[in-house]
Design an enzyme around this catalytic site. Structure first.
Site, mmCIF file in Angstrom:
data_model
loop_
_atom_site.group_PDB
_atom_site.id
_atom_site.type_symbol
_atom_site.label_atom_id
_atom_site.label_comp_id
_atom_site.label_asym_id
_atom_site.label_seq_id
_atom_site.Cartn_x
_atom_site.Cartn_y
_atom_site.Cartn_z
ATOM 1 N N PRO A 99 -15.173 44.663 -3.605
ATOM 2 C CA PRO A 99 -14.842 46.050 -3.925
ATOM 3 C C PRO A 99 -13.396 46.381 -3.528
ATOM 4 C CG PRO A 99 -16.948 45.933 -2.788
ATOM 5 C CD PRO A 99 -16.341 44.567 -2.711
ATOM 6 N N ALA A 102 -11.822 49.349 -0.140
ATOM 7 C CA ALA A 102 -12.846 49.526 0.897
ATOM 8 C C ALA A 102 -12.492 48.795 2.181
ATOM 9 C CB ALA A 102 -14.199 49.050 0.363
ATOM 10 N N LEU A 104 -11.855 45.541 2.429
ATOM 11 C CA LEU A 104 -12.516 44.230 2.443
ATOM 12 C C LEU A 104 -11.578 43.092 2.010
ATOM 13 C CD1 LEU A 104 -15.961 45.399 1.015
ATOM 14 C CD2 LEU A 104 -15.365 44.958 3.404
ATOM 15 N N GLY A 105 -10.297 43.378 1.968
ATOM 16 C CA GLY A 105 -9.316 42.321 1.723
ATOM 17 C C GLY A 105 -9.257 41.828 0.285
ATOM 18 N N SER A 107 -7.155 42.554 -2.242
ATOM 19 C CA SER A 107 -5.840 42.179 -2.779
ATOM 20 C C SER A 107 -5.411 40.817 -2.231
ATOM 21 C CB SER A 107 -4.787 43.250 -2.458
ATOM 22 O OG SER A 107 -4.618 43.384 -1.073
ATOM 23 N N ALA A 109 -7.372 38.346 -1.120
ATOM 24 C CA ALA A 109 -8.213 37.261 -1.651
ATOM 25 C C ALA A 109 -7.781 36.900 -3.068
ATOM 26 C CB ALA A 109 -9.681 37.675 -1.623
ATOM 27 N N ASP A 151 -5.224 39.499 6.451
ATOM 28 C CA ASP A 151 -6.139 39.384 5.307
ATOM 29 C C ASP A 151 -5.924 38.064 4.562
ATOM 30 O OD1 ASP A 151 -6.798 41.942 6.080
ATOM 31 O OD2 ASP A 151 -6.704 42.803 4.073
HETATM 32 O O1 PMV Z 1 -8.981 48.976 6.215
HETATM 33 P P1 PMV Z 1 -8.160 47.757 6.426
HETATM 34 O O2 PMV Z 1 -8.936 46.491 6.404
HETATM 35 O O3 PMV Z 1 -6.933 47.724 5.562
HETATM 36 O O4 PMV Z 1 -7.676 47.760 7.933
HETATM 37 C C1 PMV Z 1 -6.769 48.651 8.478
HETATM 38 C C2 PMV Z 1 -6.613 48.226 9.918
HETATM 39 C C3 PMV Z 1 -5.825 49.221 10.762
HETATM 40 O O5 PMV Z 1 -5.857 48.680 12.071
HETATM 41 C C4 PMV Z 1 -6.478 50.576 10.762
HETATM 42 C C5 PMV Z 1 -4.412 49.371 10.264
HETATM 43 C C6 PMV Z 1 -3.528 48.182 10.472
HETATM 44 O O6 PMV Z 1 -2.457 48.142 9.830
HETATM 45 O O7 PMV Z 1 -3.833 47.270 11.255
#
Ligand code: PMV
Length: 325
Positions: A99, A102, A104-105, A107, A109, A151
């Protein structure tokens, strides 16, 4: 004609999101949701990347043009050329079950899958993982500005990764956990910039009354305890730690009523633990469960209208296959 395909996993953050912005450590894990890319030759003179959201094209001098959503993937190809991979006109088609928006990485992947498939196609065999990781990081910089690199590293190497801003994210050698993970989507897009601002203001407030540092130490201690629990295969303790970590994030102001509802439904249905993952204020929550317990949790969440993805934690990183026809 040669055709090379790659699949690359998404990720969840188990502990330390937000704290990592303030110098702490975060722990992330690959999850079994995948982006896929397949590259093969064609009669054109450019490398074309086709995605459901648009296309990008890369010329032999590395120039990238195309739709904004696909352009970062063109930059992954360009980075592959800069790393010494041959320019081979080809079509790379991309799709993903991760998804979007959300946390979950997705972009990263997608970028890992494209970089790996193109490099394998151009070189005639599987590339070095670190080259894939570097090329995908270039795409992430175009997408996110200043990404931490976690990620793309999780997606490339798989498993579990511990990271701290400014240091290279290091893959950890951990056993696969004997538990499943459900990813429940809140249906509300996560709001990273707003959540980071809210968390930061709350931390300042807590620093002013003298408890910010204690909370930061507790969050870091939770990260260490999670690592130990994963290392000894102790899913029950990991579940408890996820729940406590969620409670802290809620107290820091980055939860959402739908994320709270997910955590409570999961707990009542017998989950080992649940927490929001990533920036919060929307996005997704992860639920740790085992065996029959997972079916009960899944049913409870779905009957309340939540979209839930059932997957595994700490899966392998990018996988590449080539065939000749
Ligand atoms: O929602 P995500 O997986 O993009 O994570 C953001 C993580 C934060 O710590 C809130 C922001 C960051 O840049 O590390």
């Amino acid at each position: 004609m040669r055709r090379c395909s790659a699949r690359a996993p998404g990720k969840v953050i188990l502990s330390g999101e937000h704290w990592v912005v303030h110098g702490g450590r975060a722990l992330a894990a690959a999850v079994g949701l995948y982006a896929r890319a397949t590259c093969t030759g064609w009669s054109g003179d450019r490398v074309v990347v086709e995605t459901p959201l648009g296309r990008a094209a890369v010329a032999s001098d590395g120039t990238v043009d195309g739709d904004a959503k696909a352009a970062p993937l063109g930059h992954a190809i360009r980075a592959a050329l800069e790393l010494g991979y041959r320019f081979m006109p080809s079509i790379c088609s991309v799709d993903s079950e991760i998804p979007v928006g959300a946390g979950l990485g997705s972009s990263a992947a997608t970028a890992v899958a494209v970089a790996a498939a193109y490099m394998a196609y151009a070189a005639g065999g599987p590339p070095e993982r670190e080259s894939v990781n570097r090329a995908a990081f270039e795409a992430e910089k175009v997408t996110h500005g200043k990404p931490s690199g976690v990620d793309n590293t999780v997606s490339t190497y798989g498993g579990f990764i511990l990271y701290r801003r400014g240091s290279r994210p290091e893959p950890l050698n951990m056993p696969r956990l004997d538990a499943e993970v459900l990813i429940a989507l809140s249906g509300v897009e996560r709001r990273t910039a707003e959540a980071v601002g809210r968390f930061t203001r709350r931390l300042e407030e807590l620093n002013n009354i003298g408890i910010g540092g204690s909370l930061a130490s507790l969050a870091d201690k939770i990260t260490s305890l999670m690592l130990e629990a994963i290392a000894r295969g102790d899913a029950a303790t990991l579940g408890t730690l996820l729940r406590v970590s969620h409670g802290i994030l809620n107290a820091m102001g980055v939860s959402h009523e739908r994320l709270e509802e997910i955590v409570h439904i999961a707990e009542r249905a017998g989950a080992l633990g649940a927490k929001l993952t990533g920036a919060g204020m929307g996005g997704a929550a992860i639920v740790l469960c085992r065996g029959d317990g997972c079916a009960a949790v899944l049913h409870s969440l779905q009957s309340r209208g939540y979209r839930v993805l059932q997957t595994a934690l700490g899966v392998d990183g990018v996988e590449i296959t080539c065939e000749q026809s």
